[in-house]
Design a protein around this motif. Structure first.
Motif, PDB file in Angstrom:
ATOM      1  N   ALA A 152      12.260  12.854  -2.518  1.00  0.00           N
ATOM      2  CA  ALA A 152      11.644  13.403  -1.449  1.00  0.00           C
ATOM      3  C   ALA A 152      11.673  12.110  -0.236  1.00  0.00           C
ATOM      4  N   GLN A 153      11.405  12.484   0.798  1.00  0.00           N
ATOM      5  CA  GLN A 153      11.643  11.676   2.032  1.00  0.00           C
ATOM      6  C   GLN A 153      10.626  10.448   1.865  1.00  0.00           C
ATOM      7  N   VAL A 154      10.859   9.312   2.264  1.00  0.00           N
ATOM      8  CA  VAL A 154       9.865   8.226   1.989  1.00  0.00           C
ATOM      9  C   VAL A 154       8.998   8.105   3.342  1.00  0.00           C
ATOM     10  N   VAL A 155       7.607   8.233   3.022  1.00  0.00           N
ATOM     11  CA  VAL A 155       6.701   8.327   4.472  1.00  0.00           C
ATOM     12  C   VAL A 155       6.101   6.918   4.594  1.00  0.00           C
ATOM     13  N   GLY A 156       5.893   6.034   3.677  1.00  0.00           N
ATOM     14  CA  GLY A 156       5.296   4.725   3.768  1.00  0.00           C
ATOM     15  C   GLY A 156       5.907   3.658   2.564  1.00  0.00           C
ATOM     16  N   TRP A 157       5.751   2.532   2.910  1.00  0.00           N
ATOM     17  CA  TRP A 157       6.472   1.468   2.027  1.00  0.00           C
ATOM     18  C   TRP A 157       5.456   0.205   2.159  1.00  0.00           C
ATOM     19  N   SER A 158       5.764  -0.750   0.967  1.00  0.00           N
ATOM     20  CA  SER A 158       5.320  -1.949   0.872  1.00  0.00           C
ATOM     21  C   SER A 158       6.367  -2.671   0.138  1.00  0.00           C
ATOM     22  N   SER A 159       6.551  -3.922   0.346  1.00  0.00           N
ATOM     23  CA  SER A 159       7.379  -4.673  -0.406  1.00  0.00           C
ATOM     24  C   SER A 159       6.933  -6.090  -0.612  1.00  0.00           C
ATOM     25  N   TYR A 160       7.339  -6.880  -1.822  1.00  0.00           N
ATOM     26  CA  TYR A 160       6.678  -8.242  -2.057  1.00  0.00           C
ATOM     27  C   TYR A 160       7.812  -8.860  -2.947  1.00  0.00           C
ATOM     28  N   ASP A 161       7.985  -9.982  -2.218  1.00  0.00           N
ATOM     29  CA  ASP A 161       8.999 -10.689  -2.761  1.00  0.00           C
ATOM     30  C   ASP A 161       8.730 -12.155  -3.423  1.00  0.00           C
ATOM     31  N   GLY A 162       8.809 -12.137  -4.798  1.00  0.00           N
ATOM     32  CA  GLY A 162       8.409 -13.359  -5.596  1.00  0.00           C
ATOM     33  C   GLY A 162       9.474 -14.223  -5.672  1.00  0.00           C
ATOM     34  N   THR A 163      10.772 -14.281  -4.964  1.00  0.00           N
ATOM     35  CA  THR A 163      11.835 -14.951  -5.106  1.00  0.00           C
ATOM     36  C   THR A 163      11.527 -16.237  -4.354  1.00  0.00           C
ATOM     37  N   GLY A 164      10.700 -16.329  -3.344  1.00  0.00           N
ATOM     38  CA  GLY A 164      10.630 -17.357  -2.350  1.00  0.00           C
ATOM     39  C   GLY A 164      11.608 -17.383  -1.331  1.00  0.00           C
ATOM     40  N   ARG A 165      12.420 -16.520  -1.400  1.00  0.00           N
ATOM     41  CA  ARG A 165      13.670 -16.353  -0.151  1.00  0.00           C
ATOM     42  C   ARG A 165      12.927 -15.944   1.060  1.00  0.00           C
ATOM     43  N   THR A 166      12.204 -14.949   0.994  1.00  0.00           N
ATOM     44  CA  THR A 166      11.317 -14.197   2.278  1.00  0.00           C
ATOM     45  C   THR A 166      10.053 -14.473   2.275  1.00  0.00           C
ATOM     46  N   ASP A 167       9.140 -14.193   3.125  1.00  0.00           N
ATOM     47  CA  ASP A 167       7.942 -13.980   3.237  1.00  0.00           C
ATOM     48  C   ASP A 167       7.492 -13.102   2.003  1.00  0.00           C
ATOM     49  N   PRO A 168       6.621 -13.170   1.296  1.00  0.00           N
ATOM     50  CA  PRO A 168       6.345 -12.132   0.054  1.00  0.00           C
ATOM     51  C   PRO A 168       5.974 -10.786   0.710  1.00  0.00           C
ATOM     52  N   THR A 169       5.524 -10.713   1.836  1.00  0.00           N
ATOM     53  CA  THR A 169       5.170  -9.124   2.161  1.00  0.00           C
ATOM     54  C   THR A 169       5.885  -8.937   3.766  1.00  0.00           C
ATOM     55  N   ALA A 170       7.085  -9.658   3.760  1.00  0.00           N
ATOM     56  CA  ALA A 170       7.893  -8.974   4.978  1.00  0.00           C
ATOM     57  C   ALA A 170       8.115  -7.607   4.959  1.00  0.00           C
ATOM     58  N   GLY A 171       8.141  -7.002   6.299  1.00  0.00           N
ATOM     59  CA  GLY A 171       8.508  -5.908   6.215  1.00  0.00           C
ATOM     60  C   GLY A 171       9.641  -5.899   7.493  1.00  0.00           C
ATOM     61  N   ASP A 172      10.253  -4.574   7.618  1.00  0.00           N
ATOM     62  CA  ASP A 172      11.350  -4.698   8.510  1.00  0.00           C
ATOM     63  C   ASP A 172      10.852  -3.527   9.609  1.00  0.00           C
ATOM     64  N   GLY A 173       9.637  -3.435  10.096  1.00  0.00           N
ATOM     65  CA  GLY A 173       9.237  -2.473  11.110  1.00  0.00           C
ATOM     66  C   GLY A 173       8.918  -1.192  10.868  1.00  0.00           C
ATOM     67  N   ASP A 174       9.728  -0.139  11.477  1.00  0.00           N
ATOM     68  CA  ASP A 174       9.542   1.223  11.084  1.00  0.00           C
ATOM     69  C   ASP A 174      10.283   1.835  10.580  1.00  0.00           C
ATOM     70  N   THR A 175      11.387   1.339  10.167  1.00  0.00           N
ATOM     71  CA  THR A 175      12.375   1.826   9.367  1.00  0.00           C
ATOM     72  C   THR A 175      12.192   1.584   7.704  1.00  0.00           C
ATOM     73  N   PRO A 176      12.055   2.913   7.107  1.00  0.00           N
ATOM     74  CA  PRO A 176      11.969   2.540   5.685  1.00  0.00           C
ATOM     75  C   PRO A 176      13.061   1.723   5.088  1.00  0.00           C
ATOM     76  N   PRO A 177      12.953   1.020   3.859  1.00  0.00           N
ATOM     77  CA  PRO A 177      14.047   0.488   3.207  1.00  0.00           C
ATOM     78  C   PRO A 177      15.304   1.408   2.601  1.00  0.00           C
ATOM     79  N   TYR A 178      14.595   2.675   2.170  1.00  0.00           N
ATOM     80  CA  TYR A 178      15.534   3.683   1.689  1.00  0.00           C
ATOM     81  C   TYR A 178      14.949   5.112   2.170  1.00  0.00           C
ATOM     82  N   GLU A 179      15.872   6.021   2.110  1.00  0.00           N
ATOM     83  CA  GLU A 179      15.503   7.426   2.536  1.00  0.00           C
ATOM     84  C   GLU A 179      14.595   8.022   1.553  1.00  0.00           C
TER      85      GLU A 179
END
Length: 87
Positions: A17-44
């Motif tokens: 099914a289509q993604v309608v919302g998302w959150s991401s958390y990065d524990g690697t330390g390479r990016t902000d742990p809760t960095a998002g990329d705006g209005d575009t979902p990371p996957y369909e």
């Protein structure tokens, strides 16, 4: 190894099914742990995340609404947790 977590909220309980919302958390330390990329979902869809190497480790229970509450606004029901382990 460090864990990255991706939470996808889908339109239905089906992983394709289509993604309608998302959150991401990065524990690697390479990016902000809760960095998002705006209005575009990371996957369909959830299947697209699986194809990209994310591992599904939890899906929300399918619980019917209580009688008389079928049209109440509430949380997003179809929540799926994915992870990737990275060095």
């Amino acid at each position: 190894m460090r864990q990255r977590v991706l939470v996808l909220y889908l339109a239905t309980s089906a992983l394709d099914a289509q993604v309608v919302g998302w959150s991401s958390y990065d524990g690697t330390g390479r990016t902000d742990p809760t960095a998002g990329d705006g209005d575009t979902p990371p996957y369909e869809s959830g299947v697209a995340a699986l194809r990209d190497g994310w591992r599904l480790f939890q899906a929300s229970q399918l619980l019917p609404p209580a009688p008389g509450h079928e049209y109440d606004t509430s949380f997003l029901k179809h929540e799926f947790f994915f992870e990737k382990l990275e060095p």
